[in-house]
Design an enzyme around this catalytic site. Structure first.
Site, PDB file in Angstrom:
ATOM      1  N   HIS A   1      10.420   4.007 -15.512  1.00 51.89           N
ATOM      2  CA  HIS A   1       9.895   5.084 -14.658  1.00 51.89           C
ATOM      3  C   HIS A   1      10.386   6.444 -15.167  1.00 51.89           C
ATOM      4  O   HIS A   1       9.624   7.409 -15.227  1.00 51.89           O
ATOM      5  CB  HIS A   1      10.392   4.928 -13.214  1.00 51.89           C
TER       6      HIS A   1
ATOM      7  N   LYS B   1       5.445  -4.410   1.135  1.00 54.23           N
ATOM      8  CA  LYS B   1       6.468  -5.213   0.458  1.00 54.23           C
ATOM      9  C   LYS B   1       7.805  -4.884   1.115  1.00 54.23           C
ATOM     10  O   LYS B   1       8.056  -3.741   1.465  1.00 54.23           O
ATOM     11  CB  LYS B   1       6.581  -4.814  -1.022  1.00 54.23           C
TER      12      LYS B   1
ATOM     13  N   ARG C   1       2.141  -1.000 -18.588  1.00 56.20           N
ATOM     14  CA  ARG C   1       3.057  -1.663 -19.512  1.00 56.20           C
ATOM     15  C   ARG C   1       2.317  -2.645 -20.394  1.00 56.20           C
ATOM     16  O   ARG C   1       2.381  -2.594 -21.605  1.00 56.20           O
ATOM     17  CB  ARG C   1       4.164  -2.397 -18.742  1.00 56.20           C
TER      18      ARG C   1
ATOM     19  N   SER D   1      10.981  -3.134 -11.677  1.00 53.33           N
ATOM     20  CA  SER D   1      11.992  -3.101 -10.606  1.00 53.33           C
ATOM     21  C   SER D   1      12.274  -4.526 -10.130  1.00 53.33           C
ATOM     22  O   SER D   1      13.421  -4.900  -9.858  1.00 53.33           O
ATOM     23  CB  SER D   1      11.487  -2.268  -9.430  1.00 53.33           C
TER      24      SER D   1
END
Ligand code: PNS
Length: 169
Positions: free
Chosen positions: A27, A51, A100, A138
């Site tokens: 990030h 979440k 990614r 994460s």
């Protein structure tokens, strides 16, 4: 994209939205690179996330604030509701997201197209994750930490320290 047409224009404002639970070095790389493309970059945490986050919005905002020091045009905020509505309130015309791997693409494409439908004036710009960071998430950082693995170099030191201070992981 810096605006050269004079001080009367606010310049390009971008939102970099996400969960940032917690912020990773991937990030941070995106924040650094994104900050060079726009006049103001607002890193904004979704606060009504379905979440179950590990860190509270306040903790995540603190961690972000601790690492954006070197970037003078970057600020930290949080939002709820529709991202495009929030972006409009902030006069932002750009949403920045990182990709990614190809697996990110499908979800990101869906979101970008939905956001374009909801807010046609807002453009999503994708930045490819730095090659050194393309495997970091994460979720994996939390899992590796939870299982006793070494996460140094994957997250900023302040995040590592906060993870160590959590007794519940
Ligand atoms: O870091 P994440 O979890 O991949 O970030 C996802 C995020 C926060 C960018 C996304 O969930 C979002 O924008 N939520 C806001 C709600 C919204 O606008 N939904 C409709 C657009 S797809």
């Amino acid at each position: 994209m810096a605006n050269a047409s004079g001080p009367e224009k606010a310049g390009h404002i971008a939102i970099y939205p996400g969960s940032f639970d917690p912020i990773t070095n991937g990030h941070l790389d995106l924040i650094e690179r994104g900050s060079k493309l726009v006049d103001r970059l607002i890193v904004s945490i979704l606060s009504n996330d379905t979440k179950l986050p590990l860190f509270s919005v306040e903790e995540r905002m603190e961690m972000l604030s601790e690492v954006i020091g070197p970037f003078s045009n970057v600020e930290v905020d949080c939002f709820d509701g529709l991202l495009v509505d929030y972006a409009a309130r902030k006069d932002a015309t750009v949403i920045i997201r990182g990709i990614r791997a190809i697996s990110d693409y499908e979800f990101e494409l869906q979101m970008a197209l939905m956001n374009r439908r909801l807010g046609p004036g807002i453009e999503t710009i994708f930045l490819m994750a730095g090659e050194a960071y393309s495997y970091i998430s994460s979720r994996l950082v939390k899992e590796v930490f939870h299982l006793g693995g070494n996460i140094s170099g994957l997250v900023p030191p302040t995040v590592e320290a906060r993870l160590r201070n959590r007794k519940d992981i």
